[in-house]
Scaffold this motif. Structure first.
Motif, PDB file in Angstrom:
ATOM      1  N   GLU A  73       0.835  -1.205   0.000  1.00  0.00           N
ATOM      2  CA  GLU A  73       0.000   0.000   0.000  1.00  0.00           C
ATOM      3  C   GLU A  73       0.871   1.257   0.000  1.00  0.00           C
ATOM      4  O   GLU A  73       0.584   2.227  -0.714  1.00  0.00           O
ATOM      5  CB  GLU A  73      -0.919  -0.003   1.213  1.00  0.00           C
ATOM      6  CG  GLU A  73      -2.001  -1.080   1.176  1.00  0.00           C
ATOM      7  CD  GLU A  73      -3.025  -0.866   0.074  1.00  0.00           C
ATOM      8  OE1 GLU A  73      -3.206   0.294  -0.353  1.00  0.00           O
ATOM      9  OE2 GLU A  73      -3.643  -1.848  -0.357  1.00  0.00           O
ATOM     10  N   ALA A  74       1.938   1.240   0.787  1.00  0.00           N
ATOM     11  CA  ALA A  74       2.837   2.397   0.845  1.00  0.00           C
ATOM     12  C   ALA A  74       3.561   2.591  -0.479  1.00  0.00           C
ATOM     13  O   ALA A  74       3.746   3.729  -0.940  1.00  0.00           O
ATOM     14  CB  ALA A  74       3.845   2.205   1.974  1.00  0.00           C
ATOM     15  N   LEU A  75       3.966   1.499  -1.115  1.00  0.00           N
ATOM     16  CA  LEU A  75       4.638   1.577  -2.413  1.00  0.00           C
ATOM     17  C   LEU A  75       3.749   2.248  -3.447  1.00  0.00           C
ATOM     18  O   LEU A  75       4.190   3.155  -4.176  1.00  0.00           O
ATOM     19  CB  LEU A  75       5.013   0.168  -2.883  1.00  0.00           C
ATOM     20  CG  LEU A  75       5.450   0.008  -4.343  1.00  0.00           C
ATOM     21  CD1 LEU A  75       6.746   0.769  -4.612  1.00  0.00           C
ATOM     22  CD2 LEU A  75       5.614  -1.480  -4.685  1.00  0.00           C
ATOM     23  N   VAL A  76       2.495   1.827  -3.527  1.00  0.00           N
ATOM     24  CA  VAL A  76       1.588   2.393  -4.531  1.00  0.00           C
ATOM     25  C   VAL A  76       1.281   3.853  -4.206  1.00  0.00           C
ATOM     26  O   VAL A  76       1.256   4.712  -5.105  1.00  0.00           O
ATOM     27  CB  VAL A  76       0.311   1.539  -4.632  1.00  0.00           C
ATOM     28  CG1 VAL A  76      -0.729   2.224  -5.519  1.00  0.00           C
ATOM     29  CG2 VAL A  76       0.653   0.160  -5.184  1.00  0.00           C
ATOM     30  N   LYS A  77       1.082   4.162  -2.940  1.00  0.00           N
ATOM     31  CA  LYS A  77       0.810   5.542  -2.543  1.00  0.00           C
ATOM     32  C   LYS A  77       1.985   6.454  -2.885  1.00  0.00           C
ATOM     33  O   LYS A  77       1.806   7.548  -3.448  1.00  0.00           O
ATOM     34  CB  LYS A  77       0.518   5.616  -1.048  1.00  0.00           C
ATOM     35  CG  LYS A  77       0.127   7.010  -0.565  1.00  0.00           C
ATOM     36  CD  LYS A  77      -0.264   6.993   0.901  1.00  0.00           C
ATOM     37  CE  LYS A  77      -0.686   8.386   1.377  1.00  0.00           C
ATOM     38  NZ  LYS A  77      -1.091   8.377   2.811  1.00  0.00           N
ATOM     39  N   GLN A  78       3.203   6.023  -2.569  1.00  0.00           N
ATOM     40  CA  GLN A  78       4.392   6.809  -2.896  1.00  0.00           C
ATOM     41  C   GLN A  78       4.566   6.945  -4.405  1.00  0.00           C
ATOM     42  O   GLN A  78       4.995   7.994  -4.894  1.00  0.00           O
ATOM     43  CB  GLN A  78       5.635   6.159  -2.292  1.00  0.00           C
ATOM     44  CG  GLN A  78       5.722   6.232  -0.777  1.00  0.00           C
ATOM     45  CD  GLN A  78       6.903   5.442  -0.249  1.00  0.00           C
ATOM     46  OE1 GLN A  78       8.048   5.624  -0.670  1.00  0.00           O
ATOM     47  NE2 GLN A  78       6.635   4.543   0.689  1.00  0.00           N
ATOM     48  N   SER A  79       4.249   5.874  -5.132  1.00  0.00           N
ATOM     49  CA  SER A  79       4.359   5.913  -6.599  1.00  0.00           C
ATOM     50  C   SER A  79       3.410   6.945  -7.186  1.00  0.00           C
ATOM     51  O   SER A  79       3.770   7.705  -8.090  1.00  0.00           O
ATOM     52  CB  SER A  79       4.048   4.525  -7.180  1.00  0.00           C
ATOM     53  OG  SER A  79       4.973   3.561  -6.728  1.00  0.00           O
ATOM     54  N   GLU A  80       2.183   6.986  -6.677  1.00  0.00           N
ATOM     55  CA  GLU A  80       1.193   7.957  -7.169  1.00  0.00           C
ATOM     56  C   GLU A  80       1.594   9.384  -6.801  1.00  0.00           C
ATOM     57  O   GLU A  80       1.406  10.318  -7.596  1.00  0.00           O
ATOM     58  CB  GLU A  80      -0.176   7.610  -6.603  1.00  0.00           C
ATOM     59  CG  GLU A  80      -0.734   6.297  -7.142  1.00  0.00           C
ATOM     60  CD  GLU A  80      -2.021   5.865  -6.472  1.00  0.00           C
ATOM     61  OE1 GLU A  80      -2.741   5.037  -7.058  1.00  0.00           O
ATOM     62  OE2 GLU A  80      -2.309   6.352  -5.358  1.00  0.00           O
ATOM     63  N   GLN A  81       2.164   9.541  -5.615  1.00  0.00           N
ATOM     64  CA  GLN A  81       2.595  10.871  -5.179  1.00  0.00           C
ATOM     65  C   GLN A  81       3.807  11.351  -5.963  1.00  0.00           C
ATOM     66  O   GLN A  81       3.958  12.558  -6.211  1.00  0.00           O
ATOM     67  CB  GLN A  81       2.912  10.844  -3.689  1.00  0.00           C
ATOM     68  CG  GLN A  81       1.690  10.667  -2.794  1.00  0.00           C
ATOM     69  CD  GLN A  81       2.055  10.484  -1.336  1.00  0.00           C
ATOM     70  OE1 GLN A  81       3.199  10.136  -0.996  1.00  0.00           O
ATOM     71  NE2 GLN A  81       1.100  10.717  -0.447  1.00  0.00           N
ATOM     72  N   ALA A  82       4.661  10.425  -6.369  1.00  0.00           N
ATOM     73  CA  ALA A  82       5.912  10.794  -7.034  1.00  0.00           C
ATOM     74  C   ALA A  82       5.674  11.587  -8.308  1.00  0.00           C
ATOM     75  O   ALA A  82       6.411  12.543  -8.609  1.00  0.00           O
ATOM     76  CB  ALA A  82       6.726   9.537  -7.343  1.00  0.00           C
ATOM     77  N   PHE A  83       4.643  11.218  -9.062  1.00  0.00           N
ATOM     78  CA  PHE A  83       4.361  11.899 -10.317  1.00  0.00           C
ATOM     79  C   PHE A  83       3.007  12.610 -10.304  1.00  0.00           C
ATOM     80  O   PHE A  83       2.547  13.097 -11.337  1.00  0.00           O
ATOM     81  CB  PHE A  83       4.439  10.910 -11.480  1.00  0.00           C
ATOM     82  CG  PHE A  83       5.836  10.366 -11.709  1.00  0.00           C
ATOM     83  CD1 PHE A  83       6.863  11.204 -12.104  1.00  0.00           C
ATOM     84  CD2 PHE A  83       6.114   9.026 -11.509  1.00  0.00           C
ATOM     85  CE1 PHE A  83       8.143  10.716 -12.319  1.00  0.00           C
ATOM     86  CE2 PHE A  83       7.386   8.528 -11.716  1.00  0.00           C
ATOM     87  CZ  PHE A  83       8.405   9.367 -12.116  1.00  0.00           C
TER      88      PHE A  83
END
Length: 255
Positions: A73-83
Motif C-alpha cells: 500500500e505504501a509503495l503504490v501511494k508513494q508511486s502515485e505521489q511521485a508523479f
C-alpha cells in the motif's frame, strides 16, 4: 512501429536488475515515467534509474517488500505521489526461486516464501493499483511467468514452477474481472534468459550449456529479448489483447 507511452506512469516491481531493469529502461525510452522498485538492491535500483535519467527520462526509486500488504500500500501511494497521478502501467516482475529444494525436503516456511514472492505479490500489488487505474479510465497490467509454468522447472523448483503456473491462470482471471474498467492484463513467460541474478545464482555452468544446446534458436536469451514485447503489451498497439501469455524461449516450448 513506434510505441508511445508519453506521460504514462509505470511501476515495475523488482527492477533493480535483470529482466525488470531492462523493461523499466524500455518503458522509459517509450516516454513512460517509471517507478523503479527494489527490495534490497538499492545500488542496482539507482543504476536503473540513472540509465533512465541519463537518456532524458523520468524515474524514481522506491523500496518495498511486496510480500507485505502494508508495504505494498505504501509503495503504490508513494508511486502515485511521485508523479502526481495514478499508475497507468503495472509490471509484476518481482519473483524468486529462493532455494532449490525437492518436495520431500520442502518446509512450510520455504513454501510460503516462494508462493508469496511470486504469486501473492502479483495479486496484492495489482489490487492496490486497481482503484487508481479505474479512476483514470483504464490501464495495463503485465505479469511475468516462466517456461517453468509449462515444464515444471528444473530440479528442486516445483513450488516455484507451480507459482508461475498460477500466474498464467491469474492473468486470465484478471483480464475478465478488469475488462469492463478498461484495464487489460497480459503475461510473458520467458525461458532461459542469461544476464540475470536467477541463473547466476541457481544454474550451474553444466546446466547452462545443456539448456542452450536444447534451444532451437541456438542461444540463451537476454533481458532485451523481453523488452519489446513488454512495451507492446502495455501500449495502445495491443488494445484488443487481454488475458494472453506470450512465450519467449527461443522455440523450446511452442503452443
Amino acid at each position: 512501429m513506434k510505441i508511445d507511452l508519453t506521460n504514462q506512469v509505470a511501476l515495475v516491481t523488482g527492477s533493480s536488475g535483470g529482466i525488470g531493469r531492462a523493461i523499466a529502461i524500455e518503458l522509459a525510452a517509450c516516454g513512460a515515467k517509471v517507478i523503479v522498485h527494489y527490495l534490497s538492491n538499492r545500488e542496482g535500483a539507482e543504476e536503473t534509474a540513472g540509465v533512465i535519467r541519463q537518456a532524458g527520462g523520468d524515474a524514481v526509486v522506491i523500496q518495498a517488500d511486496v510480500t507485505d500488504l502494508d508495504q505494498i500500500e505504501a509503495l503504490v501511494k508513494q508511486s502515485e505521489q511521485a508523479f502526481g497521478t495514478g499508475i497507468d502501467i503495472l509490471v509484476n516482475n518481482a519473483g524468486n526461486l529462493i532455494e532449490r529444494r525437492t518436495i520431500e525436503e520442502m518446509t512450510l516456511d520455504l513454501y510460503r516464501s516462494i508462493i508469496d514472492v511470486n504469486l501473492t505479490s502479483a495479486v496484492f500489488v495489482t489490487k492496490a493499483v486497481i482503484a487508481g487505474m479505474k479512476a483514470k479510465g483504464g490501464g495495463a497490467i503485465l505479469n511475468l511467468s516462466s517456461l517453468a509454468a509449462h515444464n515444471g522447472g528444473g530440479p528442486g523448483s516445483s513450488i516455484y514452477a507451480a507459482s508461475k503456473g498460477a500466474i498464467l491462470t491469474l492473468t486470465k482471471s484478471m483480464a475478465k474481472e478488469l475488462a469492463s474498467y478498461g484495464i487489460r492484463a497480459n503475461c510473458l513467460a520467458p525461458g532461459f534468459i542469461e544476464d540475470t541474478k536467477f541463473h547466476s545464482t541457481f544454474t550451474s555452468a553444466e546446466a547452462r550449456k545443456a539448456t542452450i544446446a536444447s534451444i532451437p534458436l541456438g542461444r540463451g536469451g537476454v533481458p532485451q529479448d523481453i523488452t519489446g514485447i513488454a512495451a507492446f503489451l502495455v501500449s495502445s498497439h495491443s488494445s484488443f489483447i487481454t488475458g494472453e501469455t506470450i512465450e519467449i524461449n527461443g522455440g523450446v516450448f511452442m503452443r
